[in-house]
Design a protein around this motif. Structure first.
Motif, PDB file in Angstrom:
ATOM      1  N   PHE A 139       1.092  10.947   2.486  1.00 16.37           N
ATOM      2  CA  PHE A 139       0.557   9.985   0.830  1.00 16.37           C
ATOM      3  C   PHE A 139       1.421   8.711   1.375  1.00 16.37           C
ATOM      4  O   PHE A 139       0.670   8.166   0.138  1.00 16.37           O
ATOM      5  CB  PHE A 139       0.893  11.797  -0.425  1.00 16.37           C
ATOM      6  CG  PHE A 139       0.204  11.049  -1.464  1.00 16.37           C
ATOM      7  CD1 PHE A 139      -0.796  11.062  -1.498  1.00 16.37           C
ATOM      8  CD2 PHE A 139       1.342  10.341  -2.053  1.00 16.37           C
ATOM      9  CE1 PHE A 139      -1.746  10.769  -2.771  1.00 16.37           C
ATOM     10  CE2 PHE A 139       0.230   9.218  -3.137  1.00 16.37           C
ATOM     11  CZ  PHE A 139      -0.780   9.571  -3.380  1.00 16.37           C
ATOM     12  N   THR A 140       2.444   9.283   0.904  1.00 15.59           N
ATOM     13  CA  THR A 140       3.344   7.989   0.730  1.00 15.59           C
ATOM     14  C   THR A 140       3.105   6.545   2.183  1.00 15.59           C
ATOM     15  O   THR A 140       3.698   5.709   0.779  1.00 15.59           O
ATOM     16  CB  THR A 140       5.300   8.902   0.491  1.00 15.59           C
ATOM     17  OG1 THR A 140       6.114   7.261  -0.477  1.00 15.59           O
ATOM     18  CG2 THR A 140       6.079   8.976   1.588  1.00 15.59           C
ATOM     19  N   LEU A 141       3.017   7.601   3.351  1.00 17.42           N
ATOM     20  CA  LEU A 141       3.288   6.250   4.405  1.00 17.42           C
ATOM     21  C   LEU A 141       1.258   5.437   3.471  1.00 17.42           C
ATOM     22  O   LEU A 141       1.288   4.825   4.464  1.00 17.42           O
ATOM     23  CB  LEU A 141       3.343   6.766   5.401  1.00 17.42           C
ATOM     24  CG  LEU A 141       5.072   6.361   5.901  1.00 17.42           C
ATOM     25  CD1 LEU A 141       4.851   7.187   7.405  1.00 17.42           C
ATOM     26  CD2 LEU A 141       5.332   5.647   5.981  1.00 17.42           C
ATOM     27  N   SER A 142       0.640   6.164   2.550  1.00 20.10           N
ATOM     28  CA  SER A 142      -0.915   5.612   2.944  1.00 20.10           C
ATOM     29  C   SER A 142      -1.300   6.047   4.025  1.00 20.10           C
ATOM     30  O   SER A 142      -2.343   5.624   4.393  1.00 20.10           O
ATOM     31  CB  SER A 142      -0.689   4.582   2.483  1.00 20.10           C
ATOM     32  OG  SER A 142      -0.927   4.222   1.211  1.00 20.10           O
ATOM     33  N   ALA A 198      -6.500   3.775   4.928  1.00 17.34           N
ATOM     34  CA  ALA A 198      -6.063   2.695   4.187  1.00 17.34           C
ATOM     35  C   ALA A 198      -5.298   2.103   5.504  1.00 17.34           C
ATOM     36  O   ALA A 198      -5.236   0.364   5.685  1.00 17.34           O
ATOM     37  CB  ALA A 198      -5.328   3.103   2.870  1.00 17.34           C
ATOM     38  N   SER A 207      -1.003  -0.699  -4.618  1.00 13.98           N
ATOM     39  CA  SER A 207      -0.885   0.845  -3.546  1.00 13.98           C
ATOM     40  C   SER A 207      -2.615   0.838  -3.855  1.00 13.98           C
ATOM     41  O   SER A 207      -3.763   1.472  -3.296  1.00 13.98           O
ATOM     42  CB  SER A 207      -0.620   2.227  -4.039  1.00 13.98           C
ATOM     43  OG  SER A 207       0.517   1.905  -3.781  1.00 13.98           O
ATOM     44  N   SER A 261       1.280  -1.101   0.202  1.00 12.56           N
ATOM     45  CA  SER A 261      -0.042   0.062  -0.114  1.00 12.56           C
ATOM     46  C   SER A 261       1.140   1.367   0.276  1.00 12.56           C
ATOM     47  O   SER A 261       0.628   1.780  -1.055  1.00 12.56           O
ATOM     48  CB  SER A 261      -0.836   0.113   1.243  1.00 12.56           C
ATOM     49  OG  SER A 261      -1.710   1.347   1.455  1.00 12.56           O
ATOM     50  N   ALA A 262       2.077   1.044   0.839  1.00 15.65           N
ATOM     51  CA  ALA A 262       2.683   2.685   0.839  1.00 15.65           C
ATOM     52  C   ALA A 262       3.391   2.757  -0.540  1.00 15.65           C
ATOM     53  O   ALA A 262       3.491   3.804  -1.427  1.00 15.65           O
ATOM     54  CB  ALA A 262       3.758   2.279   2.350  1.00 15.65           C
ATOM     55  N   ASN A 279       6.015   6.801  -4.956  1.00 14.93           N
ATOM     56  CA  ASN A 279       8.121   6.244  -4.627  1.00 14.93           C
ATOM     57  C   ASN A 279       8.475   6.785  -5.441  1.00 14.93           C
ATOM     58  O   ASN A 279       9.895   6.947  -5.381  1.00 14.93           O
ATOM     59  CB  ASN A 279       7.664   4.908  -3.492  1.00 14.93           C
ATOM     60  CG  ASN A 279       6.767   5.180  -2.533  1.00 14.93           C
ATOM     61  OD1 ASN A 279       5.662   4.949  -2.202  1.00 14.93           O
ATOM     62  ND2 ASN A 279       7.584   5.291  -1.009  1.00 14.93           N
ATOM     63  N   TYR A 290      -6.309   8.383  -9.262  1.00 14.16           N
ATOM     64  CA  TYR A 290      -4.476   7.287  -9.264  1.00 14.16           C
ATOM     65  C   TYR A 290      -5.133   6.729 -10.469  1.00 14.16           C
ATOM     66  O   TYR A 290      -4.143   5.540 -11.337  1.00 14.16           O
ATOM     67  CB  TYR A 290      -4.951   6.801  -7.872  1.00 14.16           C
ATOM     68  CG  TYR A 290      -3.426   5.989  -7.628  1.00 14.16           C
ATOM     69  CD1 TYR A 290      -2.517   7.227  -7.044  1.00 14.16           C
ATOM     70  CD2 TYR A 290      -3.088   5.233  -7.506  1.00 14.16           C
ATOM     71  CE1 TYR A 290      -1.309   6.667  -6.160  1.00 14.16           C
ATOM     72  CE2 TYR A 290      -1.961   4.031  -6.851  1.00 14.16           C
ATOM     73  CZ  TYR A 290      -0.977   6.012  -6.359  1.00 14.16           C
ATOM     74  OH  TYR A 290       0.135   4.413  -5.806  1.00 14.16           O
ATOM     75  N   SER A 323      -4.921  -0.658  -2.220  1.00 14.97           N
ATOM     76  CA  SER A 323      -5.637  -0.402  -0.210  1.00 14.97           C
ATOM     77  C   SER A 323      -6.650   0.721  -0.335  1.00 14.97           C
ATOM     78  O   SER A 323      -7.578   0.609   0.404  1.00 14.97           O
ATOM     79  CB  SER A 323      -4.316  -0.395   0.222  1.00 14.97           C
ATOM     80  OG  SER A 323      -3.965   0.714  -0.218  1.00 14.97           O
TER      81      SER A 323
END
Ligand code: PHE
Length: 449
Positions: free
Chosen positions: A230-233, A238, A324, A24-25, A30, A109, A327
């Motif tokens: 955002f990057t760690l969700s 989520a 991602s 997900s992350a 990334n 997305y 999730s």
């Protein structure tokens, strides 16, 4: 309730949970966004601030969200009710906001997921061979000008997302991540190996890791905090939803740290790969959002073996985007299937198709609706800005405050054990993270034109 918990699906092992959460992350954030933001914000100085944001703000909120999901053993909305022992509570607001953000983010997305598939096909078939920068720019512009081409690819991407989520937690999410995440690591390793033999590798290393603080702008700092979320969700429910499939007694501390480390590691390696290629062929690191869709293909066109390098690269990006996206859909599906007692597959298909249709607005904002402005922005930018600049930070803050002030020290101790770490986690969720977020939002509101 005990019965409900028994019925609830759980990850089969810590490892599969870790793979799913990292899945997900690790995403477009990334591989697409991190390199281009680092590229425009001065490289190393931005990277340092970004790492600090992950450690001081992102990781504590990640732990808080996972904990809320795990102890609530329910979707993002119900989890808050359970933890406050009430049927309805104002604390459910972040849960609802999470569901809304998931819908909005997944809608665009999915559009970018479609672009990635498109580029994967191009890389695998033509390898962008013998195109120069202008021609590659033309290729990207041509795609943006063709709603049909984009919609077909977006539909393919969304079909894959829906099919996985409809299959359920074990047969869908767990299966996908068990398959794709190890593959993603192998692909990334192969790319790193190839990049390290390019002449631009050292320049890439120094661009990303030599810290020149004079290059840092206030804008860069703010980008770093927002991107950490955002990057760690986190801030969307989520990670909370994935946490709800963790058995209630399993410890979370090590896994949380591993999620944050893997996510950061992938971003840095992706940055190294992209910039090694960019510097080797004398392109600019500060190309912005077009870095992956214009600069990278232009590099591939010139590189010996660019064909397979490009195919590997875009395969990696597709895997990251897919793991991602599922999730995000899971946040919506978990809510509707649990609260309205509907079947997983039904909700996945209905929600997924509606999200696809909603995604046509951002998709058309590159062509047919290019002139349409809502609050001064086109649809794509509107969805992107309202979610990443407002909804995620607000939701993240509320979840963080809930953890810090409502669940208190006991919760922090259950996550990281007694002592300084628990104290730090507590005050980070009570004060540091909310303040950091408040500052970004105020600044955006006051200074954005
Ligand atoms: N973390 C994902 C990425 O970096 C994006 C994402 C945001 C996924 C929110 C799920 C929820 O691309």
């Amino acid at each position: 309730m005990a019965q409900l918990e028994q019925l609830r699906p759980h990850w089969h092992s810590r490892m599969t949970f870790l793979l799913a959460a990292v899945g997900s992350a690790v995403g477009l954030g990334n591989i697409w966004k991190f390199p281009y933001v680092a590229g425009t914000q001065g490289g190393g100085a931005f990277v340092v601030v970004y790492l600090l944001c992950i450690a001081l703000v992102g990781l504590p909120v990640l732990m808080a969200e996972l904990y809320i999901g795990q102890k609530g053993q329910a979707n993002a909305v119900t989890a808050f009710a359970r933890l406050t022992d009430s049927k309805r509570t104002a604390w459910q607001l972040p849960g609802y906001l999470g569901v809304v953000s998931s819908v909005l983010i997944l809608s665009f997305y999915g559009v970018v997921g479609g672009w990635v598939l498109n580029f994967l096909i191009q890389a695998a078939t033509t390898g962008f061979s013998s195109l120069d920068l202008v021609q590659v720019k033309g290729l990207f512009a041509e795609m943006l000008a063709s709603p049909l081409q984009m919609a077909v690819m977006q539909a393919l991407f969304m079909l894959a997302v829906i099919a996985v989520v409809a299959a359920g937690v074990s047969a869908g999410l767990e299966w996908l991540n068990k398959l794709l995440m190890p593959a993603l690591l192998v692909l990334l390793g192969v790319l790193l190996l190839r990049a390290s033999s390019l002449s631009g590798f050292e320049s890439a290393l120094s661009f990303l890791f030599a810290v020149d603080l004079s290059k840092l702008s206030a804008e860069g700092v703010l980008e770093a905090v927002g991107h950490a979320f955002f990057t760690l969700s986190v801030g969307i429910g989520a990670i909370l939803t994935y946490g709800s499939y963790v058995p209630p007694e399993q410890s979370l501390a090590r896994t949380s740290v591993l999620i944050a480390l893997s996510d950061t590691g992938v971003a840095l390696v992706a940055g190294l790969v992209v910039f090694s290629a960019v510097f080797t062929y004398g392109f600019e690191p500060s190309a912005g959002p077009g870095l992956m869709f214009v600069t990278v293909p232009a590099v591939l066109a010139q590189m010996p073996g660019g064909h397979w390098f490009g195919t590997t690269f875009f395969l990696l990006v597709s895997f990251a985007a897919l793991t991602s996206a599922v999730s995000m859909l899971q946040v919506v599906v978990a809510y509707f299937e649990e609260v309205f007692e509907l079947s997983t597959a039904l909700v996945a298909w209905v929600a997924g198709v509606l999200i696809f249709v909603l995604g046509l607005l951002p998709l058309l904002s590159f062509n047919v609706l290019a002139e349409v402005r809502v609050l001064g922005l086109n649809w794509f930018d509107l969805f992107d800005a309202t979610t990443s600049q407002y909804l995620l930070p607000i939701t993240g803050t509320l979840m963080s405050l809930f953890f810090g002030w409502k669940l208190k020290l006991v919760a922090a101790e259950q996550v990281v054990g007694k002592g300084f770490k628990a104290w730090f986690l507590l005050w980070s969720t009570r004060l540091i993270a909310p303040l950091a977020i408040l500052v970004i939002m105020l600044r955006k509101i006051l200074f954005s034109s």
